[in-house]
Scaffold this motif. Structure first.
Motif, PDB file in Angstrom:
ATOM      1  N   SER A  15      44.480  38.021  15.915  1.00 14.99           N
ATOM      2  CA  SER A  15      43.291  38.570  15.247  1.00 14.99           C
ATOM      3  C   SER A  15      42.121  38.761  16.201  1.00 14.99           C
ATOM      4  O   SER A  15      41.139  39.438  15.866  1.00 14.99           O
ATOM      5  N   ASP A  16      42.218  38.203  17.427  1.00 13.70           N
ATOM      6  CA  ASP A  16      41.169  38.376  18.440  1.00 13.70           C
ATOM      7  C   ASP A  16      41.308  39.680  19.216  1.00 13.70           C
ATOM      8  O   ASP A  16      40.449  39.994  20.056  1.00 13.70           O
ATOM      9  N   LEU A  17      42.358  40.448  18.977  1.00 11.78           N
ATOM     10  CA  LEU A  17      42.590  41.654  19.769  1.00 11.78           C
ATOM     11  C   LEU A  17      41.390  42.603  19.814  1.00 11.78           C
ATOM     12  O   LEU A  17      41.110  43.182  20.873  1.00 11.78           O
ATOM     13  N   PRO A  18      40.650  42.801  18.708  1.00 12.06           N
ATOM     14  CA  PRO A  18      39.493  43.696  18.808  1.00 12.06           C
ATOM     15  C   PRO A  18      38.440  43.205  19.804  1.00 12.06           C
ATOM     16  O   PRO A  18      37.691  44.018  20.349  1.00 12.06           O
ATOM     17  N   ASP A  19      38.370  41.904  20.052  1.00 11.64           N
ATOM     18  CA  ASP A  19      37.427  41.378  21.039  1.00 11.64           C
ATOM     19  C   ASP A  19      37.983  41.442  22.463  1.00 11.64           C
ATOM     20  O   ASP A  19      37.220  41.440  23.432  1.00 11.64           O
ATOM     21  N   ILE A  20      39.319  41.495  22.569  1.00 15.70           N
ATOM     22  CA  ILE A  20      39.959  41.474  23.887  1.00 15.70           C
ATOM     23  C   ILE A  20      40.107  42.884  24.454  1.00 15.70           C
ATOM     24  O   ILE A  20      39.858  43.131  25.642  1.00 15.70           O
ATOM     25  N   LEU A  21      40.511  43.824  23.617  1.00 16.37           N
ATOM     26  CA  LEU A  21      40.737  45.186  24.080  1.00 16.37           C
ATOM     27  C   LEU A  21      39.417  45.941  24.206  1.00 16.37           C
ATOM     28  O   LEU A  21      38.408  45.574  23.608  1.00 16.37           O
ATOM     29  N   PRO A  68      44.100  45.120   7.953  1.00 10.78           N
ATOM     30  CA  PRO A  68      42.769  44.729   8.439  1.00 10.78           C
ATOM     31  C   PRO A  68      42.665  44.724   9.962  1.00 10.78           C
ATOM     32  O   PRO A  68      41.631  45.119  10.519  1.00 10.78           O
ATOM     33  N   LEU A  69      43.715  44.284  10.663  1.00 14.32           N
ATOM     34  CA  LEU A  69      43.661  44.263  12.121  1.00 14.32           C
ATOM     35  C   LEU A  69      43.603  45.688  12.676  1.00 14.32           C
ATOM     36  O   LEU A  69      42.829  45.979  13.599  1.00 14.32           O
ATOM     37  N   LEU A  70      44.406  46.588  12.123  1.00 10.70           N
ATOM     38  CA  LEU A  70      44.377  47.970  12.595  1.00 10.70           C
ATOM     39  C   LEU A  70      43.004  48.595  12.366  1.00 10.70           C
ATOM     40  O   LEU A  70      42.484  49.326  13.222  1.00 10.70           O
ATOM     41  N   ALA A  71      42.393  48.318  11.220  1.00 11.31           N
ATOM     42  CA  ALA A  71      41.060  48.850  10.934  1.00 11.31           C
ATOM     43  C   ALA A  71      40.035  48.312  11.927  1.00 11.31           C
ATOM     44  O   ALA A  71      39.166  49.059  12.408  1.00 11.31           O
ATOM     45  N   ALA A  72      40.123  47.034  12.251  1.00 13.13           N
ATOM     46  CA  ALA A  72      39.183  46.433  13.203  1.00 13.13           C
ATOM     47  C   ALA A  72      39.366  47.023  14.602  1.00 13.13           C
ATOM     48  O   ALA A  72      38.396  47.231  15.330  1.00 13.13           O
TER      49      ALA A  72
END
Length: 353
Positions: free
Chosen positions: A42-48, A194-198
């Protein structure tokens, strides 16, 4: 290189038999250059970064495990035998190659009935497999298979429990749409709506490709010198649109990160002089240390079996010694392994050793 270079000891308790819920709550080991960090999917939006592109395999797993009956009449009367079938891959003539157990219980021309609606005729047998011709095709076949088939769980899960109704959704990616795989592209199982949207809100883009994962993905490497190993072939497609999207990202300085080894193998198969070209057909690309990656800048993937071709692939991307340290850390921190396990994000940032 020797096969032993890709071996490691894994405690059996770390083999996951169920996925994390929700999907994106799985753990993520971030390995970037020489650093490591314990994160969550779930941290991927902060990492990428904005401008990064994830390449997603949109293959759809079919419920490829079937149980049926073969009936035979003889002097002793009518007899029946229980026959277990695992579909392997479709053939151009509409038939299916399949594993049939016990193979010695069937003859060419005999019919195996799986339900009132679905049956198959044994066309031929060779090399431990059978060629089957089903009585249904197209949407009718898909519907009948969905009614009676079970998901083809990997052997290390199937040995611990049978497939059940939950696996029909758990062992399928959120974006699955092209039916034909008999194994899931498992790194993709961590993604949900939700992850894809983020990620979209972060400015991360997505490209879909198709590689139908075959049962050969679970075949062990049986040679000590890995250069003598022959990879199984799998059918894939990179559309002109997908190739253009990836090339645009490369030109703009963004990173191209496949989600799963299947997507990586496909786009590197379709690479020509540092650009991604449209592709349709089989690939048996075998990626080992020393491979020249042309397209990918990283990889999101699960943790793989010892001495597997996928261990060789991630070692090619990150370096043999670096992967050993990553896996040592994952085991020490009790990450969950294999198809239903946790994930890693591998970002080499430079040439592997």
């Amino acid at each position: 290189m020797k096969l032993s270079a890709f071996d490691f000891d894994l405690p059996e308790r770390l083999i996951a038999v169920r996925p994390a819920r929700p999907r994106s709550s799985a753990r993520l080991l971030l390995a970037e250059a020489d650093a490591m960090a314990d994160r969550s999917v779930s941290d991927l939006p902060d990492i990428l970064r904005p401008g990064d592109r994830l390449v997603l395999n949109d293959t759809k797993v079919i419920p490829a495990r079937l149980s049926g009956l073969r009936h035979r009449s003889g002097d002793a009367g009518d007899t029946a035998a229980r026959i277990e079938v695992t579909l392997l891959e479709p053939r151009p003539d509409g038939g299916w190659s399949a594993l049939v157990k016990p193979l010695k219980k069937v003859r060419d021309g005999e019919v195996i009935a799986f339900s009132d609606a679905l049956s198959a005729t044994v066309v031929s047998r060779a090399d431990g497999q059978a060629l089957l011709s089903f009585n249904l095709t197209g949407d009718d076949f898909d519907a009948a298979l969905a009614d009676v088939g079970a998901m083809p769980l990997p052997p290390y899960i199937a040995a611990k429990r049978p497939a059940d109704e939950a696996d029909k959704s758990d062992y399928q990616t959120y974006w699955a749409r092209q039916a034909g795989a008999v194994a899931a592209p498992t790194a993709s199982l961590h993604f949900d709506g939700p992850l894809l949207a983020a990620l979209r809100a972060r400015g991360v883009a997505f490209t879909h490709v198709t590689l139908h994962v075959g049962a050969g993905t679970f075949l062990p490497v049986k040679v000590d010198d890995i250069s003598a190993h022959k990879m199984h072939s799998e059918w894939g497609e990179v559309t002109p649109e997908a190739a253009a999207e990836v090339n645009a990202t490369k030109s703009a300085g963004g990173r191209v990160i496949p989600v799963g080894t299947t997507a990586l193998r496909l786009i590197e198969s379709a690479a020509v002089d540092g650009r991604l070209e449209p592709w349709t057909g089989p690939t048996d690309i075998f990626i080992t240390p020393g491979f020249n990656f042309q397209i990918v800048d990283g990889l999101m993937t699960n943790f793989h079996l010892p001495k597997s071709t996928l261990m060789m692939l991630v070692s090619a991307l990150m370096g043999v010694e670096r992967i050993k340290s990553i896996y040592d850390h994952a085991i020490a921190e009790e990450y969950r392994f294999f198809s239903y396990g946790d994930a890693s994000l591998l970002l080499p940032q430079g040439a592997p050793d």
